[in-house]
Enzyme design. Structure first.
Site, mmCIF file in Angstrom:
data_model
loop_
_atom_site.group_PDB
_atom_site.id
_atom_site.type_symbol
_atom_site.label_atom_id
_atom_site.label_comp_id
_atom_site.label_asym_id
_atom_site.label_seq_id
_atom_site.Cartn_x
_atom_site.Cartn_y
_atom_site.Cartn_z
ATOM 1 C CG ASP A 122 17.525 -45.877 0.007
ATOM 2 O OD1 ASP A 122 17.586 -46.459 -1.093
ATOM 3 O OD2 ASP A 122 16.749 -44.926 0.226
ATOM 4 C CD GLU A 143 19.820 -40.385 -2.044
ATOM 5 O OE1 GLU A 143 19.694 -39.936 -3.206
ATOM 6 O OE2 GLU A 143 19.249 -41.429 -1.668
ATOM 7 C CD GLU A 157 13.690 -49.218 0.086
ATOM 8 O OE1 GLU A 157 12.798 -49.254 0.973
ATOM 9 O OE2 GLU A 157 13.625 -49.902 -0.956
ATOM 10 N NE ARG A 183 11.370 -56.108 -1.075
ATOM 11 C CZ ARG A 183 12.091 -56.102 -2.186
ATOM 12 N NH1 ARG A 183 12.394 -54.967 -2.777
ATOM 13 N NH2 ARG A 183 12.511 -57.239 -2.713
ATOM 14 C CG HIS A 229 9.812 -50.873 -10.662
ATOM 15 N ND1 HIS A 229 10.258 -52.154 -10.448
ATOM 16 C CD2 HIS A 229 10.739 -50.062 -10.107
ATOM 17 C CE1 HIS A 229 11.408 -52.110 -9.785
ATOM 18 N NE2 HIS A 229 11.730 -50.853 -9.567
HETATM 19 C C1 UD1 Z 1 14.967 -51.845 -5.577
HETATM 20 C C2 UD1 Z 1 15.448 -51.335 -4.216
HETATM 21 C C3 UD1 Z 1 14.723 -50.047 -3.852
HETATM 22 C C4 UD1 Z 1 14.820 -49.025 -4.978
HETATM 23 C C5 UD1 Z 1 14.342 -49.646 -6.276
HETATM 24 C C6 UD1 Z 1 14.555 -48.683 -7.411
HETATM 25 C C7 UD1 Z 1 16.090 -52.891 -2.430
HETATM 26 C C8 UD1 Z 1 15.622 -53.818 -1.392
HETATM 27 N N1 UD1 Z 1 15.131 -52.306 -3.194
HETATM 28 O O1 UD1 Z 1 13.606 -52.225 -5.433
HETATM 29 O O2 UD1 Z 1 15.315 -49.499 -2.681
HETATM 30 O O3 UD1 Z 1 14.020 -47.925 -4.639
HETATM 31 O O4 UD1 Z 1 15.104 -50.831 -6.536
HETATM 32 O O5 UD1 Z 1 13.838 -49.049 -8.532
HETATM 33 O O6 UD1 Z 1 17.269 -52.702 -2.593
HETATM 34 N N2 UD1 Z 1 13.231 -56.461 -12.132
HETATM 35 C C9 UD1 Z 1 13.515 -56.804 -13.436
HETATM 36 N N3 UD1 Z 1 14.437 -56.043 -14.132
HETATM 37 C C10 UD1 Z 1 15.035 -54.973 -13.592
HETATM 38 C C11 UD1 Z 1 14.737 -54.617 -12.265
HETATM 39 C C12 UD1 Z 1 13.838 -55.380 -11.546
HETATM 40 O O7 UD1 Z 1 12.987 -57.754 -13.970
HETATM 41 O O8 UD1 Z 1 15.858 -54.328 -14.268
HETATM 42 C C13 UD1 Z 1 12.265 -57.289 -11.374
HETATM 43 C C14 UD1 Z 1 12.823 -58.680 -11.015
HETATM 44 O O9 UD1 Z 1 11.782 -59.602 -11.033
HETATM 45 C C15 UD1 Z 1 13.306 -58.468 -9.574
HETATM 46 C C16 UD1 Z 1 12.246 -57.536 -9.063
HETATM 47 O O10 UD1 Z 1 11.970 -56.651 -10.135
HETATM 48 O O11 UD1 Z 1 13.383 -59.674 -8.856
HETATM 49 C C17 UD1 Z 1 12.582 -56.764 -7.815
HETATM 50 O O12 UD1 Z 1 13.837 -56.116 -7.902
HETATM 51 P P1 UD1 Z 1 14.549 -55.609 -6.528
HETATM 52 O O13 UD1 Z 1 15.795 -54.889 -6.874
HETATM 53 O O14 UD1 Z 1 14.659 -56.738 -5.575
HETATM 54 O O15 UD1 Z 1 13.503 -54.640 -5.882
HETATM 55 P P2 UD1 Z 1 12.923 -53.277 -6.413
HETATM 56 O O16 UD1 Z 1 11.488 -53.258 -6.033
HETATM 57 O O17 UD1 Z 1 13.326 -53.044 -7.801
HETATM 58 N N1 UDP Z 2 13.347 -43.136 -13.877
HETATM 59 C C1 UDP Z 2 13.676 -43.447 -15.193
HETATM 60 N N2 UDP Z 2 12.736 -44.108 -15.948
HETATM 61 C C2 UDP Z 2 11.531 -44.460 -15.461
HETATM 62 C C3 UDP Z 2 11.228 -44.147 -14.113
HETATM 63 C C4 UDP Z 2 12.159 -43.489 -13.350
HETATM 64 O O1 UDP Z 2 14.747 -43.131 -15.684
HETATM 65 O O2 UDP Z 2 10.749 -45.049 -16.201
HETATM 66 C C5 UDP Z 2 14.354 -42.431 -13.067
HETATM 67 C C6 UDP Z 2 13.843 -41.216 -12.335
HETATM 68 O O3 UDP Z 2 13.885 -40.063 -13.151
HETATM 69 C C7 UDP Z 2 14.780 -41.144 -11.140
HETATM 70 C C8 UDP Z 2 15.062 -42.601 -10.856
HETATM 71 O O4 UDP Z 2 14.762 -43.309 -12.045
HETATM 72 O O5 UDP Z 2 16.012 -40.534 -11.487
HETATM 73 C C9 UDP Z 2 14.226 -43.091 -9.709
HETATM 74 O O6 UDP Z 2 14.304 -44.478 -9.634
HETATM 75 P P1 UDP Z 2 13.244 -45.366 -8.855
HETATM 76 O O7 UDP Z 2 11.962 -44.639 -8.757
HETATM 77 O O8 UDP Z 2 13.269 -46.702 -9.513
HETATM 78 O O9 UDP Z 2 13.929 -45.552 -7.433
HETATM 79 P P2 UDP Z 2 13.969 -44.678 -6.099
HETATM 80 O O10 UDP Z 2 14.466 -43.328 -6.440
HETATM 81 O O11 UDP Z 2 12.592 -44.685 -5.522
HETATM 82 O O12 UDP Z 2 14.899 -45.449 -5.228
#
Ligand code: UD1
Ligand code: UDP
Length: 371
Positions: free
Chosen positions: A97, A119, A133, A215, A246
């Protein structure tokens, strides 16, 4: 040979796609496989790719610090056109999603290529929670031809929306395939390696594992979640809290400000996937708003308090292993404290249940695609 293009970009998608990528790559006579990562995540995506030894064929590398939904969407859709033109896949596979999943599906539609959705059919019933999502998966569901639903509930949601039963397959969730693989690895390596890596934590104590990143909770919701966690820590000095934070700056800001410097709260960098599974296995209780963690923790028999108002993963709630506690600090604190104090209530929740699959999902999807 069927040409399959995987498109994904974040940590959870990579974890859940990896078992299927490996499965299709192993069926060499049947599939030609290419992997396109959008790079919506960078470090957190690369951690998973490294662990599963998957090298992307295409990397759009779109991530920017503090990116917006508009920015990510625009970068991904633009980046995908030449990839699809070059590879000309028969099927595009997306998972879950995220924006990468939605735009991957949209790109398939624009090129009139069949899309398969892993999924499929999860619904919270509220298009603003989880945001964006819920709408992303609805839109992927509208576009996809093949719908790989994890459970009866998700399969029925799709059928009720009018998706043809000929294309809805109940196969479980690849999250369990990945989890079982991870468990095998950590068992073969033994506890010492992981305990040593996370040696700032006293694992002989009861450990509460925390993750949070949604978010719709940014701002007030996040502050109040953090305040509840701080109260739990300060009132339970005999308990350790571990929070892999995160990388989203909207998460790191309040978490570091409110929880930094509290002695029994360990704010750590995002954990490698096997480290995360190990930490979950060793923990007493999980507090999370994550989708994937809601699926993994019940399988490991860990009670989960879900810091959200609604969930699309009702199966864990119905089985009694997960409980929705919202984002209000008082409720989170009270429910967690109850599990620390009341062993009967704890034991009632600490059941290993596995509504999400039996570890054969990737094989089943591969069979369906092959047929
Ligand atoms: C995204 C997904 C969310 C998912 C989550 C899993 C969307 C809109 N959101 O949210 O559905 O549950 O990932 O974790 O698709 N960043 C880093 N390094 C990384 C990852 C993120 O620096 O490896 C920081 C960056 O500043 C980036 C910000 O996190 O701009 C947000 O990343 P983004 O993918 O937009 O949103 P998430 O909150 O991670
Ligand atoms: N996860 C990981 N390291 C972490 C936190 C989560 O490997 O420090 C794994 C977790 O076990 C699960 C997945 O990441 O398999 C979940 O990802 P996240 O919570 O970022 O996204 P969501 O599932 O909410 O979309």
């Amino acid at each position: 040979m069927k040409k399959i293009l995987f498109i994904f970009g974040t940590r959870p998608e990579a974890i859940k796609m990896a078992p299927l990528i490996k499965e299709l790559q192993g069926r060499t006579g049947s599939f030609d496989v290419k992997v396109c990562v959008t790079g919506q995540h960078r470090e957190m995506l690369d951690q998973v790719m490294d662990f599963f030894s998957i090298t992307p064929d295409y990397d759009l590398n779109v991530m920017k610090q503090g990116q917006t939904l508009f920015g990510v969407t625009a970068s991904i859709i633009g980046g995908l056109e030449p990839v699809i033109d070059e590879y000309q896949p028969d099927v595009i596979l997306v998972q879950g999603d995220t924006t990468s999943a939605f735009i991957g599906a949209l790109a398939g539609y624009y090129k009139q290529i069949n899309v398969g959705h892993l999924e499929a059919g999860l619904r919270s019933g509220d298009v603003y929670s989880p945001f964006p999502e819920e709408m992303n998966r609805i839109m992927v569901g509208r576009i996809a031809k093949y719908h790989f639903a994890p459970t009866d509930r998700s399969m029925n949601a799709l059928l009720n929306e009018g998706v043809s039963k000929d294309y809805v397959y109940k196969v479980g969730n690849t999250v369990i395939d990945a989890l079982l693989l991870g468990l095998d690895i950590i068992k073969s390596k033994g506890d010492d390696i992981y305990a040593e890596k996370m040696n700032e934590v006293d694992w002989s104590k009861r450990v509460i594992l925390v993750t949070g990143h949604r978010r719709e909770s940014f701002g007030e919701g996040f502050e109040s979640m953090c305040n509840a966690i701080k109260r739990l820590a300060t009132e339970n000095k005999d308990v350790e809290l571990v929070y892999p934070v995160h990388l989203n700056p909207n998460v790191r800001g309040p978490v570091n400000r409110i929880l930094g410097g509290v002695k029994n709260i360990h704010l750590v960098e995002p954990l490698d996937y096997p480290d995360m599974i190990w930490a979950m296995e060793k923990s007493f209780l999980v507090l999370t708003d994550s989708g994937g963690v809601q699926e993994e923790a019940p399988t490991l028999g860990k009670p989960v308090l879900v810091m959200r108002d609604v969930t699309e993963r009702q199966e864990g709630v119905e089985a009694g292993t997960a409980k929705l506690v919202g984002t209000e600090g008082e409720v989170i604190y009270r429910e967690a404290q109850r599990l620390l104090d009341d062993s009967v209530a704890y034991e009632k929740m600490a059941n290993a249940i596995n509504p999400y699959g039996d570890g054969t999902t990737a094989g089943q999807i591969a069979d369906i695609l092959e047929a």
